[in-house]
Write a protein that holds these residues in place. Structure first.
Motif, short mmCIF file in Angstrom:
data_model
loop_
_atom_site.label_atom_id
_atom_site.label_comp_id
_atom_site.label_asym_id
_atom_site.label_seq_id
_atom_site.Cartn_x
_atom_site.Cartn_y
_atom_site.Cartn_z
N LYS A 68 -17.99 3.17 6.33
CA LYS A 68 -16.64 3.50 6.89
C LYS A 68 -16.92 3.97 8.65
CE LYS A 68 -14.32 5.41 2.97
NZ LYS A 68 -13.73 7.06 2.50
N GLU A 120 -4.96 8.45 -6.65
CA GLU A 120 -6.22 8.18 -7.12
C GLU A 120 -6.58 9.62 -8.13
OE1 GLU A 120 -10.37 8.54 -7.77
OE2 GLU A 120 -9.41 9.46 -6.25
N ASP A 167 0.80 -1.07 0.20
CA ASP A 167 0.16 -0.01 0.02
C ASP A 167 0.83 1.32 -0.08
OD1 ASP A 167 -2.27 -1.56 0.01
OD2 ASP A 167 -2.44 -1.41 2.18
N SER A 223 -13.93 10.75 -4.57
CA SER A 223 -12.85 11.19 -3.79
C SER A 223 -12.99 12.90 -3.91
CB SER A 223 -11.54 10.61 -4.53
OG SER A 223 -11.51 9.41 -4.35
N PHE A 226 -10.97 7.70 -1.00
CA PHE A 226 -9.47 7.12 -0.46
C PHE A 226 -8.91 8.42 0.48
CE2 PHE A 226 -9.89 4.44 -4.02
CZ PHE A 226 -9.36 3.20 -3.59
N TYR A 234 -3.36 9.46 -1.43
CA TYR A 234 -3.36 8.05 -2.00
C TYR A 234 -3.58 8.16 -3.41
CZ TYR A 234 -4.60 2.93 -2.58
OH TYR A 234 -4.45 1.57 -2.84
N ASP A 254 -9.84 -0.80 5.26
CA ASP A 254 -9.37 -0.78 3.81
C ASP A 254 -10.30 0.13 3.09
OD1 ASP A 254 -8.22 -0.74 1.45
OD2 ASP A 254 -7.77 -3.07 1.29
N PRO A 255 -9.72 1.30 2.57
CA PRO A 255 -10.68 2.23 2.12
C PRO A 255 -11.26 1.59 0.80
CG PRO A 255 -8.60 2.92 1.62
CD PRO A 255 -8.21 1.65 2.67
N SER A 256 -10.73 0.66 -0.03
CA SER A 256 -11.21 0.34 -1.11
C SER A 256 -12.45 -1.11 -0.84
CB SER A 256 -10.15 -0.67 -2.02
OG SER A 256 -9.74 -1.85 -1.13
N THR A 276 -4.66 1.83 -9.51
CA THR A 276 -5.96 2.00 -8.67
C THR A 276 -7.17 1.70 -9.59
OG1 THR A 276 -4.46 3.14 -7.18
CG2 THR A 276 -7.05 3.04 -6.84
#
Length: 340
Positions: free
Chosen positions: A192, A290, A93, A278, A284, A288, A199-201, A134
């Protein structure tokens, strides 16, 4: 003198790949220049994402190099080293954290250290290249899961009909009655909040899976309703084939053309939705790799002298979406019986 009859000619063994490439839909697709252009651009993006460790190589002393177990960034470019394969297939990561050139919020123009300049101190080039990886990772996972769920549910609904079909379709109607983006935002926020440190994904994948499978299921249901009435299905049923064998071997393979073209189109639209999340601060964490974050960083610097903070991220997003839409539209037209 007795003549020996000539042996019958041996039929030429046909190649599955040759048959596929010479089929009418593929021939029509290959004649479409815009489709080939879209496929070319999409392939270039795919190569950029795969070779991100070489194109945007982490700097010496970064956490990425440390977590890869490399003594120097040059090891990433050596195919004989285990670091090369780890960076390409199992990058940690820390490699997805955009390298920061400074902590100054003022953008800096392109230079040797940052080819596309910096935004909020972050290297735009590094963020875009690793952000491509990503986007592909999330797109393939989300489309893959929603496609499998949608195909299974749609096949069951269309094949069995009756109260099963009615129950599934009414549930799909409820999902369609809710705004997709609003429902996705609610699910991500809830996941969240109830799972801090996750894990944000994962919330993104779960939210898009819940809201995305219904469109695939409805299309597959329509195709299954048509396919189950064909003669070869009746013949297989009369020979004793069970329902699941009929669905798996005969009905689903002949009901996928429409839904697969929709999946290709979704590969280009899902990254736009993720970038929008985002941009709204729901994607994320900051830093990150993205694309949506880089657009968010540029909001405060929409001035001519800072053109690079918006032009490069916007160009990546537009070209990525355009490539898949060009190819997906042509693929849908090629497999549409009405246009043959």
């Amino acid at each position: 003198m007795t003549t020996v009859p000539a042996a019958p000619p041996v039929p030429e063994k046909r190649s599955t790949v040759r048959d596929f490439l010479s089929s009418r839909p593929i021939q029509k697709l290959r004649r479409n220049k815009l489709a080939m252009l879209g496929l070319l651009v999409a392939t270039l993006f795919l190569l950029v994402g795969f070779f991100a460790p070489l194109i945007a190589r982490p700097s010496a002393g970064s956490n990425c190099v440390r977590d890869l177990g490399a003594s120097s960034p040059q090891e990433i470019a050596n195919p004989l080293s285990g670091v090369f394969w780890k960076a390409h297939f199992a990058a940690p990561d820390s490699c997805y954290s955009i390298e920061r050139e400074s902590f100054s919020p003022t953008p800096t123009p392109p230079s040797e250290e940052a080819r596309f300049g910096t935004s909020q101190g972050y290297d735009i080039f590094y963020g875009l290249i690793w952000g491509t990886r990503t986007m592909f990772k999330l797109s393939f996972i989300i489309v893959g899961i929603t496609l499998v769920v949608g195909v299974i549910v749609g096949a069951i609904s269309g094949y069995y009909g009756g109260w099963i079909d009615n129950l599934i379709q009414r549930f799909i109607d409820v999902l369609f009655a809710l705004p997709g983006l609003v429902l996705t935002i609610i699910l991500i926020t809830f996941l969240k909040a109830s799972n801090p440190g996750i894990d944000p994904s994962l919330p993104i994948i779960l939210a898009y899976t819940v809201t995305g499978w219904a469109s695939y299921a409805r299309i597959v249901r329509g195709d299954v309703l048509r396919t189950r009435q064909l003669e070869y299905v009746d013949a297989a049923r009369s020979l004793g084939a069970r329902d699941w064998r009929l669905i798996r071997r005969h009905i689903i393979p002949n009901s996928l053309a429409s839904v697969l073209t929709l999946a290709v189109l979704d590969l280009g639209t899902i990254p736009l939705s993720i970038a929008a999340l985002s941009f709204l601060g729901l994607g994320f964490p900051t830093g990150y790799a993205e694309w949506g974050q880089l657009v968010d960083f540029a909001r405060a610097w929409l001035q001519p002298q800072y053109w690079y903070v918006m032009v490069y991220p916007a160009a990546f997003i537009i070209l990525f979406s355009l490539a898949f839409n060009l190819f997906g539209d042509a693929l849908r037209d090629a497999y549409d019986p009405k246009t043959r």
